[in-house]
Every structure is written in C-alpha cells, then in structure tokens.
Design an enzyme around this catalytic site. Sequence first.
Site, short mmCIF file in Angstrom:
data_model
loop_
_atom_site.label_atom_id
_atom_site.label_comp_id
_atom_site.label_asym_id
_atom_site.label_seq_id
_atom_site.Cartn_x
_atom_site.Cartn_y
_atom_site.Cartn_z
N CYS A 1 -4.74 -7.58 6.14
CA CYS A 1 -4.53 -6.17 5.82
C CYS A 1 -5.28 -5.25 6.81
CB CYS A 1 -4.88 -5.92 4.36
SG CYS A 1 -4.08 -4.43 3.73
N HIS B 1 -3.17 -10.21 1.12
CA HIS B 1 -4.56 -10.63 0.85
C HIS B 1 -4.63 -11.98 0.16
CE1 HIS B 1 -6.59 -6.67 1.45
NE2 HIS B 1 -5.44 -6.17 1.05
N GLU C 1 -7.01 -13.83 0.00
CA GLU C 1 -8.38 -14.00 -0.53
C GLU C 1 -8.51 -13.54 -1.98
OE1 GLU C 1 -7.41 -11.80 1.66
OE2 GLU C 1 -8.46 -9.89 1.46
N1 GLN Z 1 -4.78 0.93 4.01
C1 GLN Z 1 -5.93 0.24 4.53
C2 GLN Z 1 -6.19 0.60 5.98
O1 GLN Z 1 -5.52 1.37 6.53
C3 GLN Z 1 -5.78 -1.26 4.43
C4 GLN Z 1 -5.79 -1.66 2.99
C5 GLN Z 1 -6.32 -3.03 2.73
O2 GLN Z 1 -6.99 -3.66 3.57
N2 GLN Z 1 -6.06 -3.49 1.54
O3 GLN Z 1 -7.11 0.10 6.56
#
Ligand code: GLN
Length: 205
Positions: free
Chosen positions: A80, A184, A186
Amino acid sequence: MTVRIGVLALQGDVREHRQALAAAGAESALVRTAADLAAVDGIVLPGGESTTISRLLGVFELYEPLRDALATGLPAYGSCAGMILLASEVLDTRPDMRCLAGIDMTVRRNAFGRQVDSFETDLVVAGVDGGPMRAVFIRAPWVERVGEGVQVLATVPTSASGPDGAAGTVVAVRQGNAVATSFHPEVTGDLRMHEYFVRLVRGRE
Ligand code: GLN
C-alpha cells in the site's frame, strides 16, 4: 539460512509486518537509520501514509541510502503506502513527495476511493500457491503503468464487486528483487505473501 529482514519503522503498520515476518520464519529488525539499513538482507516498506513516510525519510537521512540500496538490488516488499514509495512516478500526491523508484511503474494514490471505499476481494497472485488470497484494500493505490521488465503478479478480477474502475486494475507487481502490493496481507493472517518475500530474500524465488 537465517535472514534478517528490516521493516522501515518511521510510520505505518510496522508491528503487523514484523508479526507476519516472524510467523513466516524470518528474523526482523526495525530500520530507522542508514546503519540499521546496512545490517539487513531485505526491507519491508509498510502500509501507512506515503507522504508522511516520504517526509520522514528525509528527516532521518534515509532517502538516499534507501534509494541507492534498492538500485543495487536490496530485496524490498512494499504494501500500500509502501507500494507508492517503491514507484518511479506517483499520481495524486503532494508535489513535494519523493518516491524511491525501486520499480518502474506509475501508481495512483487513493485510487480506489476514500477510507469508506476500502474493500476486500479474493485475488490470484502469481508465484503464490494454494489458491486465491483475501486481499484487503485500505485507501489503496493502483498501478496505472508498468515499465518493461515489470512482472504483473495480480489484477483485480473483473467479477469483483469493488469500487468503480477497480476491475482489471494491476494491484501486485515485481521487478527484480522488489515486490509491491496495493493490498495489506499483513492484516489478514494469510502469510503467503510474506513467505514469498522471505523466499525472495533467501534467493529462492
Ligand atoms: N492512502 C495512503 C497513502 O497515500 C496509503 C494507505 C495505506 O497504506 N493503507 O499513503
């Protein structure tokens, strides 16, 4: 062979990644300094807030060391926000955000919508055996362009009931020793993505 995998510990879900790595049979260590980075065989860039992590990379004087380590093949896995940081180009971000160019790709931040639009689906991930994995997307990026030499590991199935525009988008990639997922693993207890990365760090993937 025991491998020591660093988790970039400036912001984000560091603890969840450490728990997943431990369960996948790897030792892990927090990385906050260039010396910490020099002592690990691979690094996880956690989920969190990419613009904050990017800013803290500067504050902790880790931006150049990490970018250089990635350029010379340090294995890396970003989930992410970590995917965003591994990109070579980021859309819909702050103009001062710096990414690490570990993977030749363009990602769009918050592509699936805002927090309330977070969603889950089952994904087949290339190289991950044992059937589809449950993927949890939280204000996630997607990948809009991949360069030559980037392998697409997963796309959102066209049958998925995700937000508009989600079907068919690229959400997991690999280039050399760098792997990134929009989702994710994790947080689900499914260890297969971390096991894949541990194999990669051991040179067996
Ligand atoms: N929206 C977040 C970002 O721009 C990422 C979100 C996340 O890691 N769950 O970094």
